[in-house]
Scaffold this motif. Structure first.
Motif, PDB file in Angstrom:
ATOM      1  N   ARG A  99      -2.933  -5.302  -5.254  1.00 19.87           N
ATOM      2  CA  ARG A  99      -3.171  -3.866  -5.072  1.00 19.87           C
ATOM      3  C   ARG A  99      -2.673  -2.981  -6.208  1.00 19.87           C
ATOM      4  NH1 ARG A  99      -2.857  -6.449  -0.492  1.00 19.87           N
ATOM      5  NH2 ARG A  99      -4.051  -5.743   1.330  1.00 19.87           N
ATOM      6  N   GLU A 100      -1.708  -3.456  -6.974  1.00 21.19           N
ATOM      7  CA  GLU A 100      -1.114  -2.569  -7.975  1.00 21.19           C
ATOM      8  C   GLU A 100      -2.061  -2.337  -9.144  1.00 21.19           C
ATOM      9  OE1 GLU A 100       2.514  -4.383  -9.165  1.00 21.19           O
ATOM     10  OE2 GLU A 100       1.584  -6.258  -9.788  1.00 21.19           O
ATOM     11  N   ARG A 101      -1.860  -1.210  -9.807  1.00 18.24           N
ATOM     12  CA  ARG A 101      -2.727  -0.823 -10.914  1.00 18.24           C
ATOM     13  C   ARG A 101      -2.308  -1.496 -12.216  1.00 18.24           C
ATOM     14  NH1 ARG A 101      -2.959   5.742  -9.823  1.00 18.24           N
ATOM     15  NH2 ARG A 101      -2.583   5.597  -7.577  1.00 18.24           N
ATOM     16  N   ARG A 102      -1.009  -1.498 -12.482  1.00 18.27           N
ATOM     17  CA  ARG A 102      -0.528  -2.084 -13.725  1.00 18.27           C
ATOM     18  C   ARG A 102       0.844  -2.698 -13.498  1.00 18.27           C
ATOM     19  NH1 ARG A 102       0.174   0.948 -19.660  1.00 18.27           N
ATOM     20  NH2 ARG A 102       0.714  -0.952 -20.830  1.00 18.27           N
ATOM     21  N   GLU A 141       0.822  -1.204   0.000  1.00 23.04           N
ATOM     22  CA  GLU A 141       0.000   0.000   0.000  1.00 23.04           C
ATOM     23  C   GLU A 141       0.859   1.258   0.000  1.00 23.04           C
ATOM     24  OE1 GLU A 141      -3.306   2.253  -0.346  1.00 23.04           O
ATOM     25  OE2 GLU A 141      -3.179   0.072  -0.492  1.00 23.04           O
ATOM     26  N   VAL A 142       1.978   1.229   0.709  1.00 20.37           N
ATOM     27  CA  VAL A 142       2.894   2.374   0.689  1.00 20.37           C
ATOM     28  C   VAL A 142       3.441   2.585  -0.718  1.00 20.37           C
ATOM     29  CG1 VAL A 142       5.122   3.243   1.517  1.00 20.37           C
ATOM     30  CG2 VAL A 142       3.535   2.179   3.118  1.00 20.37           C
ATOM     31  N   LEU A 143       3.738   1.504  -1.409  1.00 16.08           N
ATOM     32  CA  LEU A 143       4.324   1.611  -2.740  1.00 16.08           C
ATOM     33  C   LEU A 143       3.324   2.146  -3.760  1.00 16.08           C
ATOM     34  CD1 LEU A 143       6.822   1.051  -4.524  1.00 16.08           C
ATOM     35  CD2 LEU A 143       5.837  -1.206  -4.990  1.00 16.08           C
ATOM     36  N   VAL A 144       2.114   1.642  -3.756  1.00 15.47           N
ATOM     37  CA  VAL A 144       1.177   1.987  -4.825  1.00 15.47           C
ATOM     38  C   VAL A 144       0.039   2.888  -4.380  1.00 15.47           C
ATOM     39  CG1 VAL A 144       1.701  -0.182  -5.995  1.00 15.47           C
ATOM     40  CG2 VAL A 144      -0.303  -0.062  -4.504  1.00 15.47           C
ATOM     41  N   GLY A 145      -0.123   3.084  -3.092  1.00 16.61           N
ATOM     42  CA  GLY A 145      -1.247   3.872  -2.592  1.00 16.61           C
ATOM     43  C   GLY A 145      -1.054   5.365  -2.765  1.00 16.61           C
ATOM     44  N   GLY A 146      -2.157   6.074  -2.723  1.00 14.59           N
ATOM     45  CA  GLY A 146      -2.120   7.518  -2.898  1.00 14.59           C
ATOM     46  C   GLY A 146      -1.412   8.260  -1.800  1.00 14.59           C
ATOM     47  N   ASP A 147      -1.319   7.676  -0.620  1.00 16.42           N
ATOM     48  CA  ASP A 147      -0.626   8.326   0.492  1.00 16.42           C
ATOM     49  C   ASP A 147       0.843   7.920   0.561  1.00 16.42           C
ATOM     50  OD1 ASP A 147      -2.940   9.640   1.323  1.00 16.42           O
ATOM     51  OD2 ASP A 147      -3.555   7.963   2.599  1.00 16.42           O
ATOM     52  N   GLY A 148       1.268   7.070  -0.379  1.00 23.17           N
ATOM     53  CA  GLY A 148       2.666   6.648  -0.421  1.00 23.17           C
ATOM     54  C   GLY A 148       3.333   7.156  -1.690  1.00 23.17           C
ATOM     55  N   LEU A 149       4.060   6.276  -2.363  1.00 27.03           N
ATOM     56  CA  LEU A 149       4.730   6.675  -3.593  1.00 27.03           C
ATOM     57  C   LEU A 149       3.764   6.782  -4.765  1.00 27.03           C
ATOM     58  CD1 LEU A 149       8.057   4.619  -3.486  1.00 27.03           C
ATOM     59  CD2 LEU A 149       7.601   6.930  -2.660  1.00 27.03           C
ATOM     60  N   GLY A 150       2.659   6.080  -4.691  1.00 26.19           N
ATOM     61  CA  GLY A 150       1.654   6.184  -5.741  1.00 26.19           C
ATOM     62  C   GLY A 150       2.078   5.602  -7.070  1.00 26.19           C
ATOM     63  N   VAL A 151       2.896   4.546  -7.043  1.00 23.14           N
ATOM     64  CA  VAL A 151       3.373   3.946  -8.294  1.00 23.14           C
ATOM     65  C   VAL A 151       2.189   3.432  -9.106  1.00 23.14           C
ATOM     66  CG1 VAL A 151       4.630   1.960  -9.235  1.00 23.14           C
ATOM     67  CG2 VAL A 151       5.682   3.395  -7.473  1.00 23.14           C
ATOM     68  N   ARG A 152       2.125   3.862 -10.371  1.00 24.89           N
ATOM     69  CA  ARG A 152       1.022   3.462 -11.245  1.00 24.89           C
ATOM     70  C   ARG A 152       1.374   2.281 -12.138  1.00 24.89           C
ATOM     71  NH1 ARG A 152      -1.363   9.200 -13.588  1.00 24.89           N
ATOM     72  NH2 ARG A 152      -2.134  10.029 -11.583  1.00 24.89           N
ATOM     73  N   CYS A 153       2.654   2.091 -12.403  1.00 27.80           N
ATOM     74  CA  CYS A 153       3.077   0.998 -13.280  1.00 27.80           C
ATOM     75  C   CYS A 153       4.363   0.396 -12.743  1.00 27.80           C
ATOM     76  CB  CYS A 153       3.286   1.514 -14.700  1.00 27.80           C
ATOM     77  SG  CYS A 153       3.816   0.240 -15.883  1.00 27.80           S
ATOM     78  N   ARG A 154       4.368  -0.905 -12.576  1.00 25.39           N
ATOM     79  CA  ARG A 154       5.572  -1.634 -12.167  1.00 25.39           C
ATOM     80  C   ARG A 154       6.076  -2.414 -13.372  1.00 25.39           C
ATOM     81  NH1 ARG A 154       6.486  -6.893 -10.401  1.00 25.39           N
ATOM     82  NH2 ARG A 154       4.241  -7.315 -10.271  1.00 25.39           N
TER      83      ARG A 154
END
Length: 257
Positions: A89-92, A56-69
């Protein structure tokens, strides 16, 4: 005062203790006096050990907000060594394997900088279309921030990030310094690799320096990139990236002076 790219913000923020070798490549100088943007491109080692909170920290809006891994590892590594919590949890996530054809690492060899750079050159020979794919993903605003990673975040990630950064004009000194920062994460990386199926007991036989990231290695690699391929821009254009895509990549990564 001498510029020190190592002083730029980097490293895992609070809440990501198991994502080793993570850093934002923002703040690096470019040939025309600009700087790379923060919060656009991250690089790291394996994502295998992220629990739900860290994902959640990696991809969440309150963390790094990563959109693509972008996963640069081989198929076995991807299948066996990816956090289930992150997948949920990741978006892409895109699998873009960077490989050296049928030439494998020789862990019994002396880990000389020139030998490692020669292996990196094999990535260039075999994976040009894949490095272009990463460039295109990063150029698309929908995929930013983007995280590129492999297992250690040093070799496949190092080559891919180096080509992208040099193509948009990052000065060689800063690019080399960024590569060398993996040395700060070696202890944690080595411990993690012993727990990964694709590495397992093999890693115990690897000399400590085999996980090194000496500046000499990246300098030698950049020399090869220039001598054999005409530089990073020519390399990407020669493997299918067009001029408008290169401009979009530059706009994505560089904040002008």
């Amino acid at each position: 005062m001498t510029h020190d790219p190592l002083a730029a913000p980097a490293g895992p923020p609070a809440g990501l203790p198991d994502l080793h070798n993570l850093r934002d490549v923002g703040g690096l100088r470019t040939d025309d006096g600009g700087r790379t943007r923060h919060g656009v491109l991250y690089r790291s080692g394996t994502v295998a050990f992220l629990d739900a909170a860290q994902a959640e920290v990696l991809v969440g809006g309150d963390g790094l907000g990563v959109r693509c891994r972008v996963d640069l590892r081989g198929p076995r590594e991807v299948a066996e060594e990816t956090s289930a919590a992150l997948r949920e949890r990741e978006r892409r996530a895109e699998h873009v394997e960077i490989h050296a054809a049928d030439v494998a690492w020789d862990f019994t060899a002396s880990h000389r900088s020139d030998w490692v750079a020669a292996h990196y050159a094999r990535y260039l020979d075999a994976s040009g279309d894949r490095i272009v794919t990463v460039a295109r993903l990063l150029a698309d605003p929908a995929n930013r921030p983007l995280l590129a990673h492999c297992s250690a975040g040093k070799d496949r990630t190092g080559v891919t990030v180096a080509v992208l950064l040099r193509a948009v004009g990052v000065v060689a000194d800063d690019l080399v310094a960024d590569y060398a920062r993996t040395a700060q994460a070696i202890a944690g990386l080595r411990e993690q690799l012993t727990r990964l199926p694709a590495y397992g007991d093999r890693i115990a036989a690897v000399p400590q320096e085999a996980l090194g990231s000496t500046p000499e290695t990246m300098w030698a690699f950049l020399s090869t990139l220039d001598e054999r391929h005409g530089g990073a821009r020519a390399y990407l254009l020669g493997h299918g990236l067009d001029g408008s895509e290169l401009s979009a990549l530059t706009e994505a990564l560089v904040e002008p002076a």
